[in-house]
Design a protein around this motif. Structure first.
Motif, PDB file in Angstrom:
ATOM      1  N   SER A  30       3.677 -45.238 -55.874  1.00  0.00           N
ATOM      2  CA  SER A  30       3.302 -45.524 -54.487  1.00  0.00           C
ATOM      3  C   SER A  30       3.782 -46.900 -54.042  1.00  0.00           C
ATOM      4  N   GLY A  31       4.198 -47.751 -55.005  1.00  0.00           N
ATOM      5  CA  GLY A  31       4.750 -49.051 -54.643  1.00  0.00           C
ATOM      6  C   GLY A  31       6.036 -48.971 -53.838  1.00  0.00           C
ATOM      7  N   ILE A  32       6.606 -47.781 -53.731  1.00  0.00           N
ATOM      8  CA  ILE A  32       7.817 -47.623 -52.916  1.00  0.00           C
ATOM      9  C   ILE A  32       7.551 -48.001 -51.462  1.00  0.00           C
ATOM     10  N   VAL A  33       6.294 -47.905 -51.038  1.00  0.00           N
ATOM     11  CA  VAL A  33       5.924 -48.234 -49.658  1.00  0.00           C
ATOM     12  C   VAL A  33       6.276 -49.677 -49.312  1.00  0.00           C
ATOM     13  N   ALA A  34       6.188 -50.573 -50.289  1.00  0.00           N
ATOM     14  CA  ALA A  34       6.298 -52.008 -50.017  1.00  0.00           C
ATOM     15  C   ALA A  34       7.692 -52.583 -50.261  1.00  0.00           C
ATOM     16  N   ILE A  35       8.672 -51.771 -50.666  1.00  0.00           N
ATOM     17  CA  ILE A  35       9.966 -52.339 -51.040  1.00  0.00           C
ATOM     18  C   ILE A  35      10.734 -52.854 -49.825  1.00  0.00           C
ATOM     19  N   THR A  36      11.623 -53.805 -50.085  1.00  0.00           N
ATOM     20  CA  THR A  36      12.542 -54.333 -49.081  1.00  0.00           C
ATOM     21  C   THR A  36      13.881 -54.577 -49.758  1.00  0.00           C
ATOM     22  N   PRO A  37      14.978 -54.079 -49.155  1.00  0.00           N
ATOM     23  CA  PRO A  37      15.046 -53.222 -47.971  1.00  0.00           C
ATOM     24  C   PRO A  37      14.569 -51.806 -48.277  1.00  0.00           C
ATOM     25  N   LYS A  38      14.367 -51.028 -47.218  1.00  0.00           N
ATOM     26  CA  LYS A  38      13.919 -49.653 -47.377  1.00  0.00           C
ATOM     27  C   LYS A  38      15.089 -48.701 -47.076  1.00  0.00           C
ATOM     28  N   PRO A  39      15.663 -48.073 -48.108  1.00  0.00           N
ATOM     29  CA  PRO A  39      16.730 -47.106 -47.835  1.00  0.00           C
ATOM     30  C   PRO A  39      16.203 -45.925 -47.018  1.00  0.00           C
ATOM     31  N   PRO A  40      17.031 -45.330 -46.168  1.00  0.00           N
ATOM     32  CA  PRO A  40      16.628 -44.091 -45.495  1.00  0.00           C
ATOM     33  C   PRO A  40      16.207 -43.042 -46.526  1.00  0.00           C
ATOM     34  N   LEU A  41      15.066 -42.406 -46.272  1.00  0.00           N
ATOM     35  CA  LEU A  41      14.431 -41.522 -47.261  1.00  0.00           C
ATOM     36  C   LEU A  41      14.348 -40.100 -46.717  1.00  0.00           C
ATOM     37  N   LEU A  42      14.994 -39.173 -47.414  1.00  0.00           N
ATOM     38  CA  LEU A  42      14.949 -37.752 -47.057  1.00  0.00           C
ATOM     39  C   LEU A  42      14.194 -37.005 -48.142  1.00  0.00           C
ATOM     40  N   TRP A  43      13.199 -36.213 -47.737  1.00  0.00           N
ATOM     41  CA  TRP A  43      12.405 -35.394 -48.654  1.00  0.00           C
ATOM     42  C   TRP A  43      12.650 -33.933 -48.295  1.00  0.00           C
ATOM     43  N   VAL A  44      13.233 -33.181 -49.226  1.00  0.00           N
ATOM     44  CA  VAL A  44      13.500 -31.759 -49.011  1.00  0.00           C
ATOM     45  C   VAL A  44      12.676 -30.958 -50.015  1.00  0.00           C
ATOM     46  N   ARG A  45      12.017 -29.926 -49.528  1.00  0.00           N
ATOM     47  CA  ARG A  45      11.228 -29.085 -50.433  1.00  0.00           C
ATOM     48  C   ARG A  45      11.310 -27.626 -50.001  1.00  0.00           C
ATOM     49  N   GLY A  46      11.088 -26.743 -50.963  1.00  0.00           N
ATOM     50  CA  GLY A  46      11.019 -25.326 -50.669  1.00  0.00           C
ATOM     51  C   GLY A  46       9.613 -24.945 -50.223  1.00  0.00           C
ATOM     52  N   ALA A  47       9.524 -24.121 -49.205  1.00  0.00           N
ATOM     53  CA  ALA A  47       8.207 -23.741 -48.676  1.00  0.00           C
ATOM     54  C   ALA A  47       7.362 -22.993 -49.698  1.00  0.00           C
ATOM     55  N   ASP A  48       8.014 -22.337 -50.672  1.00  0.00           N
ATOM     56  CA  ASP A  48       7.295 -21.497 -51.630  1.00  0.00           C
ATOM     57  C   ASP A  48       7.354 -22.049 -53.054  1.00  0.00           C
ATOM     58  N   ASP A  49       7.466 -23.372 -53.174  1.00  0.00           N
ATOM     59  CA  ASP A  49       7.505 -24.025 -54.481  1.00  0.00           C
ATOM     60  C   ASP A  49       6.174 -23.802 -55.212  1.00  0.00           C
ATOM     61  N   GLN A  50       6.240 -23.298 -56.450  1.00  0.00           N
ATOM     62  CA  GLN A  50       5.031 -23.094 -57.257  1.00  0.00           C
ATOM     63  C   GLN A  50       4.856 -24.162 -58.338  1.00  0.00           C
ATOM     64  N   ILE A  51       5.835 -25.074 -58.462  1.00  0.00           N
ATOM     65  CA  ILE A  51       5.749 -26.122 -59.480  1.00  0.00           C
ATOM     66  C   ILE A  51       5.185 -27.404 -58.883  1.00  0.00           C
ATOM     67  N   VAL A  52       5.760 -27.853 -57.767  1.00  0.00           N
ATOM     68  CA  VAL A  52       5.229 -29.006 -57.050  1.00  0.00           C
ATOM     69  C   VAL A  52       4.634 -28.483 -55.746  1.00  0.00           C
ATOM     70  N   SER A  53       3.318 -28.456 -55.698  1.00  0.00           N
ATOM     71  CA  SER A  53       2.608 -27.772 -54.629  1.00  0.00           C
ATOM     72  C   SER A  53       1.167 -28.272 -54.584  1.00  0.00           C
ATOM     73  N   ASP A  54       0.513 -28.041 -53.465  1.00  0.00           N
ATOM     74  CA  ASP A  54      -0.935 -28.299 -53.412  1.00  0.00           C
ATOM     75  C   ASP A  54      -1.712 -27.195 -54.121  1.00  0.00           C
TER      76      ASP A  54
ATOM     77  N   THR B  75       2.386 -36.843 -51.543  1.00  0.00           N
ATOM     78  CA  THR B  75       3.744 -37.325 -51.288  1.00  0.00           C
ATOM     79  C   THR B  75       3.922 -37.646 -49.811  1.00  0.00           C
ATOM     80  N   ARG B  76       3.456 -36.755 -48.956  1.00  0.00           N
ATOM     81  CA  ARG B  76       3.615 -36.974 -47.513  1.00  0.00           C
ATOM     82  C   ARG B  76       2.866 -38.236 -47.070  1.00  0.00           C
ATOM     83  N   ALA B  77       1.683 -38.441 -47.602  1.00  0.00           N
ATOM     84  CA  ALA B  77       0.899 -39.619 -47.222  1.00  0.00           C
ATOM     85  C   ALA B  77       1.618 -40.908 -47.601  1.00  0.00           C
ATOM     86  N   VAL B  78       2.206 -40.946 -48.789  1.00  0.00           N
ATOM     87  CA  VAL B  78       2.947 -42.140 -49.221  1.00  0.00           C
ATOM     88  C   VAL B  78       4.194 -42.333 -48.362  1.00  0.00           C
ATOM     89  N   PHE B  79       4.930 -41.263 -48.109  1.00  0.00           N
ATOM     90  CA  PHE B  79       6.166 -41.389 -47.343  1.00  0.00           C
ATOM     91  C   PHE B  79       5.881 -41.742 -45.874  1.00  0.00           C
TER      92      PHE B  79
END
Length: 352
Positions: free
Chosen positions: A250-274, A307-311
């Motif tokens: 979660s320390g990624i929130v505080a870094i400088t500089p901040k590279p543009p961050l793209l998060w891509v996920r599959g809607a039906d992911d069963q490994i990383v999921s709520d 993940t969404r909350a941190v990003f």
């Protein structure tokens, strides 16, 4: 040691770094704009080959087998450092290759490695793309959007909750379909949205079976716990690196500089999921692990929501962030829905 066949246009070589010997896949001109690919757990750089070939010709694609995978050196993993053994390997590799700045993309556990590297070297990363990444609070054993640890010893996370039959079949090089826990069936059922049968299935299975298995590698060691489910992370091996007692990105929130961050996920992911089929809290809720203490004590880990909350905080503190959800895809959208994935990622690279 595995020798996985590669697609035409992909070249491979071994690279000696101060931290060990790594197997490298490359495509594109030596003076092209560099893109570094970091694969996930129980796989190898070969998972990236189609995407490497699809990159516009002005880019130089570099993918490597992490320690203990593919044809790279079988180096032990100190889990007490979280993902830093892996991120330090990446640092040594890009220095050896004289890559000053580069685009960085990581999948699953490799997304965590990419985040750890970016936290430590933000000035080197032109853009950061994470695909179905491990939660910034690790894998298993936490609750809530702030990643609160459920038990002090991290019980329910790490190597001890890996499926023992899968581990045994992986170590034996099993290529069969005789059990739901065979590597081939895990690939078909969970690496993508089932039935995920990729045209290069044999090579992807080769990549999975190249994983070094044991207490220093996959999944690692474990220790008994007085807390449900009775097992806590050890100090060695891959799965323990993502236990919440060692992993917090979660320390990624505080870094400088901040590279543009793209998060891509599959809607039906069963490994990383709520509602992950690999999370002990969710399996307990389904009645698949006896003795579950209930949702008030040990709820499923809200991996995607964490993940969404941190990003979102990353964006609030000055970063540029975009979430892309690819429908009808599971844990490997770049392999399952290549057209949609490439459109989103290439547009992001162009914008950045």
């Amino acid at each position: 040691m595995s020798h996985i066949p590669h697609l035409d246009g992909i070249t491979c070589r071994m690279v000696e770094t101060p931290r060990g010997r790594f197997h490298l896949l490359e495509r594109g001109p030596a003076d092209g704009e560099p893109v570094v690919f970091v694969h996930g757990n129980v796989s190898s750089a070969t998972f990236w080959e189609e995407l490497m070939l699809a990159l516009p010709p002005t880019y130089r694609a570099v993918a490597y087998d992490q320690r203990g995978y593919g044809e790279s050196e079988r180096l032990p993993v100190d889990a007490t450092r979280g993902l830093r053994d892996f991120s330090d390997d990446l640092s040594a590799l890009v220095d050896t290759l004289d890559l000053d700045t580069f685009h960085l993309i990581g999948h699953s556990m490799g997304g965590g490695v990419a985040m750890q590297y970016t936290i430590e070297h933000p000035e080197r990363v032109r853009t950061l793309t994470v695909v179905c990444p491990v939660s910034p609070y690790g894998y298993g054993g936490t609750k809530g959007l702030e990643g609160e640890r459920i038990w002090p010893d991290g019980a329910g996370s790490g190597a001890g909750v890996a499926n023992p039959e899968f581990v045994q079949r992986l170590a034996a090089g099993d290529r069969s379909t005789e059990s739901p826990a065979s590597p081939r069936n895990v690939l078909r059922t969970f690496y993508g949205k089932a039935p995920f049968i990729h045209p290069r299935e044999e090579a992807l299975l080769d990549a999975m079976l190249s994983t070094a298995v044991g207490p220093d590698h996959y999944p690692g060691d474990s220790t008994p716990s007085a807390h449900w489910p009775g097992v806590a992370p050890g100090t060695r091996g891959i799965n323990n690196t993502m236990a919440p007692i060692y992993c917090n990105l979660s320390g990624i929130v505080a870094i400088t500089p901040k590279p543009p961050l793209l998060w891509v996920r599959g809607a039906d992911d069963q490994i990383v999921s709520d509602a992950s089929m690999f999370d002990i809290g969710y399996l307990g809720k389904l009645g698949l692990v006896p003795g579950w203490p209930g949702e008030d004590v040990y709820p499923p880990q809200p991996m995607v929501s964490q993940t969404r909350a941190v990003f979102q905080r990353y964006a609030e503190q000055g970063g540029r962030f975009r979430e892309v959800v690819i429908e009808d895809a599971g844990h490997s959208p770049y392999l399952e829905r290549p057209d949609e994935f490439q459109a989103a990622w290439f547009a992001w690279l162009d914008e950045s």
